[in-house]
Design a protein around this motif. Structure first.
Motif, PDB file in Angstrom:
ATOM      1  N   GLU A 110       0.754  -1.191  -0.009  1.00 11.84           N
ATOM      2  CA  GLU A 110       0.107  -0.021   0.052  1.00 11.84           C
ATOM      3  C   GLU A 110       0.792   1.165  -0.026  1.00 11.84           C
ATOM      4  N   ASP A 111       2.058   1.139   0.299  1.00 10.70           N
ATOM      5  CA  ASP A 111       3.016   2.449   0.399  1.00 10.70           C
ATOM      6  C   ASP A 111       4.036   2.266  -1.017  1.00 10.70           C
ATOM      7  N   VAL A 112       3.717   1.498  -2.017  1.00 15.19           N
ATOM      8  CA  VAL A 112       4.591   1.827  -2.922  1.00 15.19           C
ATOM      9  C   VAL A 112       5.000   2.967  -3.875  1.00 15.19           C
ATOM     10  N   GLY A 113       4.008   3.579  -3.724  1.00 15.10           N
ATOM     11  CA  GLY A 113       4.162   5.166  -4.227  1.00 15.10           C
ATOM     12  C   GLY A 113       5.354   5.949  -3.682  1.00 15.10           C
ATOM     13  N   LYS A 114       5.855   5.480  -2.566  1.00 21.59           N
ATOM     14  CA  LYS A 114       7.074   6.154  -1.697  1.00 21.59           C
ATOM     15  C   LYS A 114       8.526   5.729  -2.511  1.00 21.59           C
ATOM     16  N   GLN A 115       8.293   4.790  -3.442  1.00 19.15           N
ATOM     17  CA  GLN A 115       9.423   4.387  -4.051  1.00 19.15           C
ATOM     18  C   GLN A 115       9.386   4.821  -5.623  1.00 19.15           C
ATOM     19  N   VAL A 116      10.570   4.958  -6.268  1.00 20.19           N
ATOM     20  CA  VAL A 116      10.565   5.223  -7.608  1.00 20.19           C
ATOM     21  C   VAL A 116      10.625   3.968  -8.503  1.00 20.19           C
ATOM     22  N   TRP A 117       9.609   3.983  -9.558  1.00 21.93           N
ATOM     23  CA  TRP A 117       9.671   3.083 -10.346  1.00 21.93           C
ATOM     24  C   TRP A 117       9.978   3.043 -12.053  1.00 21.93           C
ATOM     25  N   ARG A 118      10.427   2.239 -12.623  1.00 23.93           N
ATOM     26  CA  ARG A 118      10.987   2.432 -14.027  1.00 23.93           C
ATOM     27  C   ARG A 118      10.157   3.072 -15.099  1.00 23.93           C
ATOM     28  N   ALA A 119       8.746   2.748 -14.721  1.00 26.00           N
ATOM     29  CA  ALA A 119       7.856   3.325 -15.911  1.00 26.00           C
ATOM     30  C   ALA A 119       7.828   5.053 -15.719  1.00 26.00           C
ATOM     31  N   ALA A 120       8.120   5.352 -14.294  1.00 22.41           N
ATOM     32  CA  ALA A 120       8.208   6.919 -14.253  1.00 22.41           C
ATOM     33  C   ALA A 120       9.310   7.494 -14.836  1.00 22.41           C
ATOM     34  N   PHE A 121      10.418   6.841 -15.125  1.00 19.63           N
ATOM     35  CA  PHE A 121      11.652   7.224 -15.714  1.00 19.63           C
ATOM     36  C   PHE A 121      11.127   7.342 -17.172  1.00 19.63           C
ATOM     37  N   LEU A 122      10.617   6.047 -17.580  1.00 17.65           N
ATOM     38  CA  LEU A 122      10.078   5.971 -19.111  1.00 17.65           C
ATOM     39  C   LEU A 122       9.350   7.323 -19.632  1.00 17.65           C
ATOM     40  N   LEU A 123       8.412   7.430 -18.743  1.00 20.39           N
ATOM     41  CA  LEU A 123       7.560   8.709 -19.080  1.00 20.39           C
ATOM     42  C   LEU A 123       8.072  10.073 -18.875  1.00 20.39           C
ATOM     43  N   ALA A 124       9.216   9.961 -18.010  1.00 21.36           N
ATOM     44  CA  ALA A 124       9.886  11.342 -17.888  1.00 21.36           C
ATOM     45  C   ALA A 124      10.801  11.502 -19.257  1.00 21.36           C
ATOM     46  N   ASP A 125      11.369  10.285 -19.573  1.00 22.68           N
ATOM     47  CA  ASP A 125      12.209  10.421 -20.885  1.00 22.68           C
ATOM     48  C   ASP A 125      11.203  10.972 -21.925  1.00 22.68           C
ATOM     49  N   TYR A 126      10.249  10.299 -22.120  1.00 23.47           N
ATOM     50  CA  TYR A 126       9.268  10.761 -23.490  1.00 23.47           C
ATOM     51  C   TYR A 126       8.991  12.351 -23.240  1.00 23.47           C
ATOM     52  N   ILE A 127       8.482  12.788 -21.821  1.00 25.16           N
ATOM     53  CA  ILE A 127       8.569  14.255 -21.904  1.00 25.16           C
ATOM     54  C   ILE A 127       9.574  15.006 -22.362  1.00 25.16           C
ATOM     55  N   LEU A 128      10.996  14.773 -22.046  1.00 26.97           N
ATOM     56  CA  LEU A 128      11.986  15.391 -22.329  1.00 26.97           C
ATOM     57  C   LEU A 128      12.149  15.421 -23.865  1.00 26.97           C
ATOM     58  N   PHE A 129      12.192  14.073 -24.321  1.00 26.23           N
ATOM     59  CA  PHE A 129      12.054  13.819 -25.941  1.00 26.23           C
ATOM     60  C   PHE A 129      11.240  14.927 -26.763  1.00 26.23           C
ATOM     61  N   LYS A 130       9.972  15.024 -26.030  1.00 23.91           N
ATOM     62  CA  LYS A 130       8.858  15.769 -26.714  1.00 23.91           C
ATOM     63  C   LYS A 130       8.413  17.097 -25.979  1.00 23.91           C
ATOM     64  N   ARG A 131       9.650  17.703 -25.935  1.00 22.96           N
ATOM     65  CA  ARG A 131       9.314  19.022 -25.136  1.00 22.96           C
ATOM     66  C   ARG A 131       8.153  20.128 -25.635  1.00 22.96           C
ATOM     67  N   ASP A 132       8.529  20.124 -26.789  1.00 23.97           N
ATOM     68  CA  ASP A 132       7.732  21.115 -27.573  1.00 23.97           C
ATOM     69  C   ASP A 132       6.000  20.652 -27.544  1.00 23.97           C
ATOM     70  N   THR A 133       6.091  19.334 -27.279  1.00 21.73           N
ATOM     71  CA  THR A 133       4.634  18.874 -27.139  1.00 21.73           C
ATOM     72  C   THR A 133       3.820  19.362 -25.941  1.00 21.73           C
ATOM     73  N   PHE A 134       4.587  19.236 -24.873  1.00 24.25           N
ATOM     74  CA  PHE A 134       4.037  19.753 -23.566  1.00 24.25           C
ATOM     75  C   PHE A 134       4.287  21.165 -23.076  1.00 24.25           C
ATOM     76  N   ARG A 135       4.902  21.684 -23.928  1.00 28.55           N
ATOM     77  CA  ARG A 135       5.538  23.057 -23.381  1.00 28.55           C
ATOM     78  C   ARG A 135       4.215  24.148 -23.328  1.00 28.55           C
ATOM     79  N   CYS A 136       4.196  24.777 -22.013  1.00 28.64           N
ATOM     80  CA  CYS A 136       3.088  25.554 -21.835  1.00 28.64           C
ATOM     81  C   CYS A 136       1.792  24.951 -21.401  1.00 28.64           C
ATOM     82  N   CYS A 137       1.770  23.722 -21.216  1.00 25.93           N
ATOM     83  CA  CYS A 137       0.462  23.008 -20.984  1.00 25.93           C
ATOM     84  C   CYS A 137       0.006  22.992 -19.460  1.00 25.93           C
TER      85      CYS A 137
END
Length: 382
Positions: A169-196
């Motif tokens: 029930e407390d796994v949200g307090k850890q860091v998981w790989r999919a969070a890094f994957l999504l962060a990678d996509y955000i950085l790769f597509k910065r213009d897509t998310f700019r000012c959103c």
């Protein structure tokens, strides 16, 4: 699976009721600074995750998905080529493709050789497997952590407070790989998310929201539990230097998927004001969630929340879901299965096939051939 014994935290104690993310064991830092105990007595660690601003070719994957509501949104497929340069920083946890000899100890027992951190820098046969536990540096011994402290002001370091091993029930307090994957996509597509204006569901430690905050105008990072949300808010403060150049803002808020309404009680920590709810519904165009599909009931609750929120948004919205497909052998099936992932896919299909006359949901996979910007092991199950 593992836990930390309270009386001897330098050695792991394996228990069946705790879950450990191995992301923390692949950190570029060899040490983890224990900064405090949280409200429920769990040790809280501070880890440094390095941003790799160089570009590299990466293998493609299949299990990150994009959902579009309202009018159709076409995500750019990531067909931009990443330049390959042998001088670029090698990924932490990179596999050694050359042969690695098995070593025996004095009694003839097998010593398992760990993967080298950089196969070009060290000899694999010299790397015996380390004990799987952090080097814990107590608060007050800053001299032992001096190198990391000097790095923390750099623009390529993300600082995250987290716990190591927790009950489910407390796994949200850890860091998981999919969070890094999504962060990678955000950085790769910065213009897509700019000012959103962005909503994250199940933000956990907040690392994905922090990365989104470097490009988006406003991010509502949501989860449940005052202790978790306090940790998330601390991580936002620790990484303020990353968001300041773009003027991004992160608001940490409670959002319980098991409830039908936003919490607006001013006496409840991290509740919503009426102005914040109106701002979210009027301007949100991106919703994201990473590694939140591990329990069928919570998956159902998340999709109900997703349906309710998207129906109340003024504009159409794109939802990004990232997850790791975890395989387990079950006695019920006498086979290797992934029931949580199967339930997620079935629920996703139900959403796509839903016809209510008001909303249309279109689901598209995102190819994982985009560049890696954070140090972690991008496995094929992502």
């Amino acid at each position: 699976m593992g836990g930390l014994a309270e009386e001897e935290m330098d050695n792991p104690t394996f228990r069946s009721d705790t879950v450990l993310s191995d992301v923390h064991l692949h950190c570029p830092s060899k040490s983890h600074l224990m900064v405090r105990l949280n409200a429920v007595g769990q040790p809280v660690f501070l880890s440094y995750f390095k941003l790799l601003w160089s570009t590299e070719d990466l293998a493609s994957g299949k299990h990150m998905r994009e959902i579009t509501t309202g009018r159709e949104h076409q995500c750019r497929s990531g067909d931009e080529l990443c330049d390959k340069d042998s001088s670029n920083i090698k990924k932490e946890g990179e596999l050694n493709s050359e042969g690695v000899e098995a070593l025996l100890d004095d009694d003839g027992d097998l010593e398992v050789v760990r993967r080298p951190q950089s196969a070009s820098d060290v000899q694999a046969e010299d790397l015996l497997r380390d004990i799987v536990c952090p080097v814990i540096l107590m608060k007050g011994k800053e001299d032992a952590f001096e190198d990391e402290e000097q790095e923390c002001t750099c623009s390529d370091i993300v600082k995250i407070e987290h716990t190591m091993a927790t009950p489910l029930e407390d796994v949200g307090k850890q860091v998981w790989r999919a969070a890094f994957l999504l962060a990678d996509y955000i950085l790769f597509k910065r213009d897509t998310f700019r000012c959103c204006s962005v909503l994250e569901l199940g933000g956990g430690t907040g690392i994905t929201s922090v990365i989104m905050g470097t490009v988006a105008k406003r991010v509502y990072c949501t989860d449940v539990g005052e202790d978790l949300l306090t940790m998330c808010e601390q991580n936002v403060a620790l990484n303020k230097h990353l968001m300041e150049p773009g003027g991004g803002e992160i608001k940490v808020k409670e959002l319980d998927w098991l409830k039908d309404e936003f919490c607006t009680d001013p006496e409840v920590p991290y509740s919503w004001s009426e102005e914040e709810i109106a701002d979210l519904l009027d301007h949100c165009s991106v919703i994201m969630a990473a590694d939140v599909f591990y329990d069928d009931d919570l998956t159902d609750a998340l999709f109900r929340t997703l349906y309710r929120i998207t129906h109340n948004l003024r504009n159409s919205c794109t939802v990004y879901l990232a997850l790791e497909k975890r395989l387990n052998f079950t006695l019920r099936h006498m086979d290797v299965t992934c029931e949580a992932y199967t339930h997620f896919r079935n629920t996703l299909s139900d959403l796509e096939n839903l016809q209510d006359g008001k909303m249309k949901y279109t689901v598209e996979p995102i190819k994982l051939d985009f560049c890696q910007f954070l140090v972690y092991e991008r496995i094929e199950q992502l």
